[in-house]
Structure formats: C-alpha cells, structure tokens
Motif scaffolding. Structure first.
Motif, PDB file in Angstrom:
ATOM      1  N   ILE A 211       3.270   6.402   4.442  1.00 26.13           N
ATOM      2  CA  ILE A 211       4.547   5.761   4.711  1.00 26.13           C
ATOM      3  C   ILE A 211       5.499   7.207   5.075  1.00 26.13           C
ATOM      4  O   ILE A 211       4.908   8.263   4.590  1.00 26.13           O
ATOM      5  CB  ILE A 211       5.538   5.035   4.190  1.00 26.13           C
ATOM      6  N   GLU A 212       5.977   7.231   6.066  1.00 25.96           N
ATOM      7  CA  GLU A 212       6.968   8.302   6.398  1.00 25.96           C
ATOM      8  C   GLU A 212       8.076   8.078   5.376  1.00 25.96           C
ATOM      9  O   GLU A 212       8.847   7.281   5.027  1.00 25.96           O
ATOM     10  CB  GLU A 212       7.761   8.199   7.805  1.00 25.96           C
ATOM     11  N   HIS A 213       8.346   9.495   4.475  1.00 20.82           N
ATOM     12  CA  HIS A 213       9.054   9.467   3.323  1.00 20.82           C
ATOM     13  C   HIS A 213      10.693   9.306   3.700  1.00 20.82           C
ATOM     14  O   HIS A 213      11.370   8.802   2.749  1.00 20.82           O
ATOM     15  CB  HIS A 213       8.727  10.616   2.543  1.00 20.82           C
ATOM     16  N   LYS A 214      11.289   9.446   5.008  1.00 20.53           N
ATOM     17  CA  LYS A 214      12.718   9.245   5.073  1.00 20.53           C
ATOM     18  C   LYS A 214      12.795   7.758   5.645  1.00 20.53           C
ATOM     19  O   LYS A 214      13.786   7.381   5.166  1.00 20.53           O
ATOM     20  CB  LYS A 214      13.101  10.463   6.010  1.00 20.53           C
ATOM     21  N   ARG A 215      12.138   7.376   6.568  1.00 19.97           N
ATOM     22  CA  ARG A 215      12.352   6.340   7.243  1.00 19.97           C
ATOM     23  C   ARG A 215      11.431   5.173   6.436  1.00 19.97           C
ATOM     24  O   ARG A 215      11.848   3.904   6.654  1.00 19.97           O
ATOM     25  CB  ARG A 215      11.983   6.098   8.631  1.00 19.97           C
ATOM     26  N   HIS A 216      10.653   5.331   5.856  1.00 16.72           N
ATOM     27  CA  HIS A 216       9.843   4.725   5.168  1.00 16.72           C
ATOM     28  C   HIS A 216       8.962   3.675   5.965  1.00 16.72           C
ATOM     29  O   HIS A 216       8.726   2.358   5.960  1.00 16.72           O
ATOM     30  CB  HIS A 216      10.594   3.555   4.218  1.00 16.72           C
ATOM     31  N   GLU A 217       8.569   4.281   7.222  1.00 14.12           N
ATOM     32  CA  GLU A 217       7.888   3.830   8.240  1.00 14.12           C
ATOM     33  C   GLU A 217       6.404   3.969   8.022  1.00 14.12           C
ATOM     34  O   GLU A 217       5.816   4.693   7.512  1.00 14.12           O
ATOM     35  CB  GLU A 217       8.082   4.300   9.431  1.00 14.12           C
ATOM     36  N   VAL A 218       5.632   2.499   7.947  1.00 14.89           N
ATOM     37  CA  VAL A 218       4.143   2.696   7.647  1.00 14.89           C
ATOM     38  C   VAL A 218       3.346   3.231   8.728  1.00 14.89           C
ATOM     39  O   VAL A 218       3.606   2.653   9.934  1.00 14.89           O
ATOM     40  CB  VAL A 218       3.741   1.142   7.228  1.00 14.89           C
ATOM     41  N   LEU A 219       2.540   4.201   8.434  1.00 15.09           N
ATOM     42  CA  LEU A 219       1.617   4.585   9.473  1.00 15.09           C
ATOM     43  C   LEU A 219       0.836   3.805   9.976  1.00 15.09           C
ATOM     44  O   LEU A 219       0.456   3.469  11.191  1.00 15.09           O
ATOM     45  CB  LEU A 219       1.072   5.764   8.892  1.00 15.09           C
ATOM     46  N   THR A 220       0.172   3.228   8.853  1.00 17.97           N
ATOM     47  CA  THR A 220      -0.869   2.165   9.215  1.00 17.97           C
ATOM     48  C   THR A 220      -1.148   1.090   8.354  1.00 17.97           C
ATOM     49  O   THR A 220      -0.724   1.277   6.945  1.00 17.97           O
ATOM     50  CB  THR A 220      -2.435   2.885   9.405  1.00 17.97           C
ATOM     51  N   GLU A 221      -1.419  -0.171   8.364  1.00 20.46           N
ATOM     52  CA  GLU A 221      -1.629  -1.081   7.292  1.00 20.46           C
ATOM     53  C   GLU A 221      -3.292  -1.201   7.016  1.00 20.46           C
ATOM     54  O   GLU A 221      -3.719  -2.205   6.248  1.00 20.46           O
ATOM     55  CB  GLU A 221      -1.205  -2.600   7.706  1.00 20.46           C
ATOM     56  N   LYS A 222      -4.110  -0.217   7.523  1.00 22.46           N
ATOM     57  CA  LYS A 222      -5.595  -0.495   7.341  1.00 22.46           C
ATOM     58  C   LYS A 222      -5.881   0.153   6.057  1.00 22.46           C
ATOM     59  O   LYS A 222      -7.289   0.221   6.047  1.00 22.46           O
ATOM     60  CB  LYS A 222      -6.221   0.113   8.625  1.00 22.46           C
ATOM     61  N   PHE A 223      -5.335   0.774   5.338  1.00 23.24           N
ATOM     62  CA  PHE A 223      -5.616   1.389   4.143  1.00 23.24           C
ATOM     63  C   PHE A 223      -4.535   1.348   2.902  1.00 23.24           C
ATOM     64  O   PHE A 223      -3.537   1.787   3.375  1.00 23.24           O
ATOM     65  CB  PHE A 223      -6.002   2.988   4.342  1.00 23.24           C
ATOM     66  N   MET A 224      -5.106   0.831   1.974  1.00 18.97           N
ATOM     67  CA  MET A 224      -3.918   0.842   0.636  1.00 18.97           C
ATOM     68  C   MET A 224      -4.902   0.513  -0.429  1.00 18.97           C
ATOM     69  O   MET A 224      -5.749   0.338  -0.496  1.00 18.97           O
ATOM     70  CB  MET A 224      -2.846  -0.507   0.827  1.00 18.97           C
ATOM     71  N   ILE A 225      -3.966   1.356  -1.441  1.00 19.46           N
ATOM     72  CA  ILE A 225      -4.699   1.331  -3.015  1.00 19.46           C
ATOM     73  C   ILE A 225      -3.619   0.590  -3.830  1.00 19.46           C
ATOM     74  O   ILE A 225      -2.572   1.021  -3.996  1.00 19.46           O
ATOM     75  CB  ILE A 225      -4.954   2.946  -3.262  1.00 19.46           C
ATOM     76  N   HIS A 226      -4.306  -0.495  -4.394  1.00 21.49           N
ATOM     77  CA  HIS A 226      -3.349  -0.952  -5.595  1.00 21.49           C
ATOM     78  C   HIS A 226      -4.014  -0.623  -6.832  1.00 21.49           C
ATOM     79  O   HIS A 226      -5.236  -0.285  -7.256  1.00 21.49           O
ATOM     80  CB  HIS A 226      -3.777  -2.763  -5.345  1.00 21.49           C
ATOM     81  N   PHE A 227      -2.937  -0.500  -7.973  1.00 24.55           N
ATOM     82  CA  PHE A 227      -3.111  -0.347  -9.402  1.00 24.55           C
ATOM     83  C   PHE A 227      -2.804  -1.338 -10.198  1.00 24.55           C
ATOM     84  O   PHE A 227      -1.417  -1.876 -10.043  1.00 24.55           O
ATOM     85  CB  PHE A 227      -2.700   1.168  -9.683  1.00 24.55           C
ATOM     86  N   PHE A 228      -3.409  -1.923 -11.018  1.00 16.10           N
ATOM     87  CA  PHE A 228      -2.852  -2.971 -12.123  1.00 16.10           C
ATOM     88  C   PHE A 228      -3.182  -2.405 -13.328  1.00 16.10           C
ATOM     89  O   PHE A 228      -4.340  -2.458 -13.782  1.00 16.10           O
ATOM     90  CB  PHE A 228      -3.602  -4.146 -11.898  1.00 16.10           C
ATOM     91  N   GLU A 229      -2.187  -2.146 -14.201  1.00 18.60           N
ATOM     92  CA  GLU A 229      -2.199  -1.487 -15.466  1.00 18.60           C
ATOM     93  C   GLU A 229      -2.080  -2.522 -16.686  1.00 18.60           C
ATOM     94  O   GLU A 229      -1.172  -3.349 -16.838  1.00 18.60           O
ATOM     95  CB  GLU A 229      -1.114  -0.750 -15.647  1.00 18.60           C
ATOM     96  N   LEU A 230      -3.372  -2.671 -17.297  1.00 22.83           N
ATOM     97  CA  LEU A 230      -3.470  -3.887 -18.123  1.00 22.83           C
ATOM     98  C   LEU A 230      -2.454  -3.559 -19.345  1.00 22.83           C
ATOM     99  O   LEU A 230      -2.021  -4.885 -19.999  1.00 22.83           O
ATOM    100  CB  LEU A 230      -4.932  -4.185 -18.691  1.00 22.83           C
ATOM    101  N   ASN A 231      -2.106  -2.559 -19.791  1.00 25.47           N
ATOM    102  CA  ASN A 231      -1.227  -2.687 -20.992  1.00 25.47           C
ATOM    103  C   ASN A 231       0.154  -2.895 -20.815  1.00 25.47           C
ATOM    104  O   ASN A 231       0.850  -3.000 -21.732  1.00 25.47           O
ATOM    105  CB  ASN A 231      -1.096  -0.673 -21.386  1.00 25.47           C
ATOM    106  N   LYS A 232       0.389  -3.193 -19.490  1.00 27.64           N
ATOM    107  CA  LYS A 232       1.889  -3.541 -19.381  1.00 27.64           C
ATOM    108  C   LYS A 232       1.918  -5.137 -18.892  1.00 27.64           C
ATOM    109  O   LYS A 232       3.195  -5.536 -18.987  1.00 27.64           O
ATOM    110  CB  LYS A 232       2.477  -2.861 -18.245  1.00 27.64           C
TER     111      LYS A 232
END
Length: 300
Positions: free
Chosen positions: A152-173
């Motif tokens: 994303i663009e860090h000022k406008r928070h505009e997403v460049l593309t929806e075609k790539f994303m990374i999810h993290f799920f932290e089991l300890n929490k």
C-alpha cells in the motif's frame, strides 16, 4: 439381584495426556494435505481467509506427497501449496523462529507469484497469491494474533494490488486475544497439545469440520508408527532451534556476533542445518557456504 455387571463403566480420560500436535508440520500435512479431506480444507481456508466456504468451488493440492523419511530429514521447508479457484495459496507451519523470518516469507511468496509467468504471458493474467504463515512464536508486538500485509501507499493507504498478500497467525496469542470468529476454533485446534484441550474444543465448537478434524487427529494419535514419526520430527525441530541458538551464543562469547562467517562455520561444524538454512540464518549465499565447507574439509 445384583445388577452391577450390567452397569456401563465410563472410561476415565486423562485430560493431561499428551497428543501428537497438529501444528507439527508432518501431522498438519497428513490432514490438510490429503485430498480426501477436501471438506475440511475448504472450511479451514474459509475461516482463515474469511471467505464464504461455498465460494471455494475448485481446490487442488499441488504438493500432496509426503516422503516417508521426511520426519528424520534435516530442516527441510515443508509447506502446503494449494490452487483455490485459481488463487495460489501457500500454507506454512513455522514452529521455530529463524533469522530474517519476515524477509524469508516475502521471498517465498514473491517467488510463487513470479513462477506463474511463462514466456510471452501477460502480467495481468497473474493469479492472486496468498501466503499463510502459522507461527508458534510471536512474530509481531501487536496484541492481534492475525496480521495481513499488502502493498500500500503509506500516506494515502491506497492498495497497489490485491494480487499478493501475506497472512500471519500467531498461535501464542490465540487464547488471550480471541476474536469470536471461526478462525479461533481452527487455530486453537492447531495449537492443542493435550487431550483436555481437544475435549474443550470439541465441546464448544459449532464447526462440523473442526469436529471431523479432531476425529482424524485422534486416529493418527492412536497409530504407533505415526506417533514415532512425530517424535522424530519434533526432536529434529528442537535440534534446529538449539543449533541456531548455540551458534549465536558462541558468536557472542567470542565478541563477534556480527561475523557471518564465524556463525556459518559453527553451523557447518554442527552438521545439523542444510546449506539453505545456514544461508537464511547468516545472510551468506549458498555458494559462499559451500566454499567455506570445502575449506573446512580441506583443513581436516
């Protein structure tokens, strides 16, 4: 008349009894990497990605094979690659923290995204690539156990593309920061280590596929051969964590913590990590590590 012989005796269940862990990569893949468990896999992905289960109309497991000798291998990366309605979804269990974990996740995800493109193909035809990392350690300092990263663009928070994303799920929490969403039940199940935890999930969950997965897990738990494989794999993972910590401790003791070659030398001498994992741990290239290993061998 004595009716005691007709009374049914309820077996006593030890809630503290240890079970094989679903978060152990080889056990995870036996369930979520089996095409016969398609209903379970769809429900699992639906919960973690928060998409309707009915929307998953096509599901293909692309690396379903699980070599029988895998449990005793040295630190291979084991993940689950799926094709979900033309989306590429990669699921990876990560029990031990490794140096550069975030960069490593980005590298593997970007590689999956780029590998789709064949010579002459149009970039617009690249399918969405989603990486799911499930960790047994705290990856971030936030309280939320689920983090999703996009470009994303860090000022406008505009997403460049929806075609790539990374999810993290932290089991300890999971237990401390529950969301009251279906993903809670799945992640609690993955994190379960005792029969009591399984019983609690089985009693409270409203998800049929979670119930079904518990049945599968108990079946695997009752198989002596699989339990032995799980024990070997868990020992290997423990050795991996110990070897990395030991290498860094040795570096600190000598006052040269930042010396990549000293750390790599220690790891090579231990003989536990593959060159790929030494590269991840130190930042050296595999070629540099191979040259260092050849030098050490000639000195001996």
């Amino acid at each position: 008349m004595d009716n005691r012989n007709n009374e049914q005796i309820t077996p006593v269940i030890d809630r503290n009894a240890k079970i094989i862990k679903l978060k152990l990569d080889i056990i995870f893949k036996r369930i979520f990497g089996d095409s016969k468990n398609e209903r379970i896999i769809k429900a699992f992905l639906s919960a973690l990605l928060e998409i309707p289960k009915e929307s998953i109309t096509a599901l293909t497991i692309e690396n379903v094979e699980l070599p029988p000798e895998y449990a005793d291998q040295k630190f291979s990366k084991l993940d689950l690659k799926l094709n979900v309605n033309d989306r590429i979804v990669d699921v990876e269990m990560q029990i031990n923290r490794v140096p550069g974990f975030s960069e490593r996740s980005l590298y593997y995800g970007a590689k999956l995204y780029a590998e789709q493109l064949k010579s002459g193909d149009d970039y617009e035809n690249l399918n969405q690539t989603i990486c799911i990392n499930i960790t047994s350690f705290n990856a971030f300092r936030c309280e939320d156990y689920h983090s999703c990263f996009k470009m994303i663009e860090h000022k406008r928070h505009e997403v460049l593309t929806e075609k790539f994303m990374i999810h993290f799920f932290e089991l300890n929490k999971i237990n401390k920061y529950s969301k009251n969403k279906p993903m809670d039940d799945w992640l609690k199940l993955i994190n379960a280590e005792t029969e009591g935890e399984l019983m609690d999930i089985q009693t409270t969950t409203l998800i049929p596929e979670v119930q079904e997965t518990i049945v599968h897990l108990r079946t695997l738990n009752g198989d002596e051969k699989i339990r032995r494989e799980a024990e070997l794999r868990e020992k290997r993972l423990h050795d991996e964590a110990s070897s990395i910590r030991g290498a860094w401790r040795e570096g600190r003791a000598e006052g040269i913590q930042q010396n990549k070659y000293t750390t790599a030398t220690s790891l090579i001498k231990m003989g536990l990590l593959s060159y790929e994992n030494i590269s991840i741990a130190t930042g050296l290239t595999i070629e540099e590590i191979e040259n260092l290993a050849d030098k050490l061998q000639s000195e001996n």
